[in-house]
Enzyme design. Structure first.
Site, short mmCIF file in Angstrom:
data_model
loop_
_atom_site.label_atom_id
_atom_site.label_comp_id
_atom_site.label_asym_id
_atom_site.label_seq_id
_atom_site.Cartn_x
_atom_site.Cartn_y
_atom_site.Cartn_z
CG ASP A 251 53.40 59.06 109.22
OD1 ASP A 251 53.43 58.03 110.25
OD2 ASP A 251 54.21 58.68 108.88
CB ALA A 308 51.44 52.56 99.79
NE ARG A 309 54.91 45.60 100.71
CZ ARG A 309 55.86 46.70 99.58
NH1 ARG A 309 55.26 47.37 98.61
NH2 ARG A 309 56.35 46.06 99.89
CG ASP A 333 52.52 50.14 91.50
OD1 ASP A 333 52.38 49.36 90.06
OD2 ASP A 333 53.06 50.15 91.50
CD GLU A 338 51.27 43.48 94.69
OE1 GLU A 338 52.11 42.85 94.60
OE2 GLU A 338 50.80 44.13 95.25
CG HIS A 357 54.20 46.11 93.73
ND1 HIS A 357 54.32 45.27 94.33
CD2 HIS A 357 54.90 46.95 93.49
CE1 HIS A 357 54.35 45.85 95.25
NE2 HIS A 357 55.30 46.30 94.98
N GLY A 360 58.17 51.13 91.62
CA GLY A 360 60.15 50.99 91.69
C GLY A 360 60.85 50.53 90.50
CB ALA A 361 59.94 48.95 87.99
#
Length: 390
Positions: A251, A308-309, A333, A338, A357, A360-361
């Site tokens: 990163d 992530a994306r 995910d 989508e 996706h 985050g649930a």
């Protein structure tokens, strides 16, 4: 189709009149004045705490209006304010979000939002489509707090032009996404979903995973490469270190120490990562960061995880690598589109674990989002600088 539902009754603290009504003998406060220029010192917040602030909770079936209202009452109560909270329930996730006019990842509810914003000064939402049209229809609006990490559902330029501040809730789902990423990783490495499906769907007591060719990989002593070291990536790295994995991080924007070692380049990271997990933001620079060339640099039999994306990864290149056996497995995910169309090649690709996706649930995410948003509203009412504003 689920329609947005509005409740124009307020949700004030216990002991106050019913929602949307004012105490007997009082009159409604005057309409807010026209917005000052965005750079005017009074544009971002009131000069002093006020006794009444009209707030719209435009929640949904995840960040529920009851959570938002409870957090607002808790945050504003010590200030001696009596927030008048009206509600609009948006249909997500029962209906998918999408692009609405010029904003992304929003519920298709412009008309309902315009109606609900009448006379409102502050709005707390997750999926409200704050397009230029919506903002133009709400002259009294001064603050929009978005209960997510990035306010992509708000036209930031149009808000700025009208003196409307925009806040967001960074880190609200970092722990949940990190935990889910580890779950995907373990499932892909040890073929847990395959074992479950074989036993429950086919009633087979299949012990072939004990054959050496089909044995899964352990995390301990396994080189794991992380692309991105933000709120999620750093948590994943910390947990991987506890598993005993050999963690390496790429990163170029991360500062300070990392859990593991830093890779000098993306190419160096890829050449010896038996597991690769993606945690970068999606920008023009990172779109298709991992394509055919990058996948070819991974050791044969590597495993890839992306929670992530979807746009970080070239889907066709991934399918090619899995079809050819170059990659052992992958777990996704998030996706370029989508939901993925039913004709997508992804559904025909072997050794691919897919979830819709939902990293985050968690209930904690919804509760944290409401608390972060309410804290921003309290800062606004107190006339303090906002903590997470564009």
């Amino acid at each position: 189709m689920t329609r947005p539902t509005a409740s124009h009754s307020a949700t004030p603290p216990p002991g106050t009149p019913p929602s949307g009504t004012l105490p007997p003998g009082t009159t409604a406060p005057p309409a807010a004045p026209a917005a000052p220029p965005a750079d005017h010192p009074t544009a971002s917040r009131p000069a002093a705490p006020r006794s009444t602030t009209r707030i719209l909770a435009a929640g949904d079936h995840f960040v529920r209006n009851s959570l938002i209202a409870q957090a607002l009452v808790h945050a504003l109560g010590p200030l001696g304010t009596e927030p008048l909270i009206s509600e609009l329930t948006l249909p997500w996730p029962l209906e998918p979000f999408g692009r609405v006019a010029e904003v992304d990842e929003a519920s298709h509810a412009e008309d309902a939002l315009i109606d609900a914003l009448e006379g409102v000064e502050v709005c707390v939402t997750q999926m409200g489509p704050f397009t230029e049209r919506v903002l133009a229809s709400a002259p009294g609006l001064r603050l929009v707090v978005v209960c997510r990490g990035g306010p992509v559902n708000v036209n930031a330029a149009a808000a700025r032009a009208r003196g409307v501040r925009v806040c967001f809730a960074p880190g609200r789902n970092a722990a949940a996404t990190a935990e889910f990423t580890l779950g995907l990783m373990l499932c892909a490495l040890r073929r847990i979903p395959d074992a479950h499906r074989s036993l429950t769907a086919h009633r087979r007591w299949d012990t072939s995973p004990y054959t050496y060719e089909q044995c899964g990989l352990e995390l301990e002593d396994t080189p794991v490469g992380l692309v991105g070291y933000g709120a999620v990536g750093s948590r994943v790295a910390r947990v991987l270190s506890a598993f005993g994995a050999r963690v390496e991080v790429y990163d170029p924007y991360a500062r300070g120490d990392v859990h593991g070692v830093r890779a000098p380049s993306l190419e160096a990271l890829l050449t010896h990562s038996r597991v690769l997990t993606l945690h970068a933001r999606l920008t023009p620079e990172t779109r298709y960061l991992i394509g055919a060339r990058e996948l070819a640099l991974l050791p044969r039999d590597a495993v890839l995880v992306n929670a992530a994306r979807g746009g970080l990864l070239d889907t066709e290149a991934l399918c090619d690598a899995l079809d050819s056996g170059r990659l052992r497995a992958a777990a996704l995910d998030t996706y370029e589109q989508e939901p993925p169309p039913y004709s997508s090649r992804l559904f025909r690709t072997p050794n691919l674990l897919m979830t819709p996706h939902v990293a985050g649930a968690s209930r904690a995410v919804a509760e944290k989002a409401a608390r972060i948003a309410a804290a921003e509203v309290a800062r606004y009412v107190r006339g303090e600088p906002l903590a997470h504003a564009l």
